[in-house]
Design a protein around this motif. Sequence first.
Motif, PDB file in Angstrom:
ATOM      1  N   ALA A   1      -4.888   1.593  -3.349  1.00 50.49           N
ATOM      2  CA  ALA A   1      -3.633   1.631  -2.517  1.00 50.49           C
ATOM      3  C   ALA A   1      -2.463   1.326  -3.159  1.00 50.49           C
ATOM      4  CB  ALA A   1      -3.769   0.193  -1.611  1.00 50.49           C
TER       5      ALA A   1
ATOM      6  N   LEU B   1      -2.655   2.845   5.568  1.00 50.36           N
ATOM      7  CA  LEU B   1      -3.577   1.725   5.076  1.00 50.36           C
ATOM      8  C   LEU B   1      -2.654   0.565   4.847  1.00 50.36           C
ATOM      9  CD1 LEU B   1      -6.227   0.459   3.990  1.00 50.36           C
ATOM     10  CD2 LEU B   1      -5.789   1.585   1.690  1.00 50.36           C
TER      11      LEU B   1
ATOM     12  N   TRP C   1      -7.026  -0.267   8.373  1.00 51.59           N
ATOM     13  CA  TRP C   1      -6.774   1.367   8.365  1.00 51.59           C
ATOM     14  C   TRP C   1      -6.121   1.638   9.971  1.00 51.59           C
ATOM     15  CZ3 TRP C   1      -6.015   5.390   5.817  1.00 51.59           C
ATOM     16  CH2 TRP C   1      -6.442   6.646   5.846  1.00 51.59           C
TER      17      TRP C   1
ATOM     18  N   PHE D   1     -14.350   2.305   6.168  1.00 55.33           N
ATOM     19  CA  PHE D   1     -13.710   3.214   6.859  1.00 55.33           C
ATOM     20  C   PHE D   1     -14.056   4.234   7.574  1.00 55.33           C
ATOM     21  CE2 PHE D   1     -11.128   2.377   2.862  1.00 55.33           C
ATOM     22  CZ  PHE D   1      -9.754   2.434   3.329  1.00 55.33           C
TER      23      PHE D   1
ATOM     24  N   SER E   1       0.752  -1.217   0.084  1.00 58.03           N
ATOM     25  CA  SER E   1      -0.081   0.057  -0.035  1.00 58.03           C
ATOM     26  C   SER E   1       0.862   1.252   0.021  1.00 58.03           C
ATOM     27  CB  SER E   1      -0.879  -0.103   1.114  1.00 58.03           C
ATOM     28  OG  SER E   1      -1.585   1.307   1.291  1.00 58.03           O
TER      29      SER E   1
END
Length: 238
Positions: free
Chosen positions: A173, A143, A154, A210, A138
Amino acid sequence: MQNTDYRIAVIEDDPIQLESLVTALQQQGFSVESFTNRQDAQDYFAKTLPDLVISDIILGSEIDGGFDLAKHLLSYNQPIPIIFLSERQSEFDIYTGHALGAIDYLPKPISLNVLIVKVKNLLRITSTPKNSEHEEHSLIEGLELAPEQFKAYWHEKPLDLTATEFEMLKQFATADKGSVISYDALQSATQGVVERNTINTHICRIRNAFKKITPNFNHIHNEYGRGYSWQDKSDELG
């Protein structure tokens, strides 16, 4: 992997339709377990988790039996892909199916040929070998990716994503900063499992995953007519 390495659970209360589904899948070499009700399927899952679940929504007297089954599957640590088959085609039902983690929601009467192609594409996603560590790394601060488990973290907390949504998130990502991830790229990332008209539903689920960790999350932006982008400039405080 060969088709015989995959275990598929089919839940359908109509015995004729159930036999048709099981026969079509077995002819392709898949190992299939069949059930006519939710409870028997859940008892089986307690012992062995399948690689894929194909389920009707209405199961006997349970109007939302398939949805309840999906909720039950969410209690397991590993994501289990689900394909719903149903005559119920309202926007609310389709949205609910996807919100519960369904990979696809197909109308009845179904095309067995289309179903088989979707099943093969879906299982190809979860078995494709990874090409390099760089490809899975990522580039987004905070992340982290765990490709072998189809999981993302996260700020060190796990995101509630299906395998398909993980593959979509991975496009953000691993892309260069400010890149626009096109609709075609997102669909291609899922080997065609996700239809163009359901991409937004999956993006909403990713955003919500998220937001469970960071309520003011606002990094994934819609680029009208082009796709989506990840923007670092957003206020998540408060």
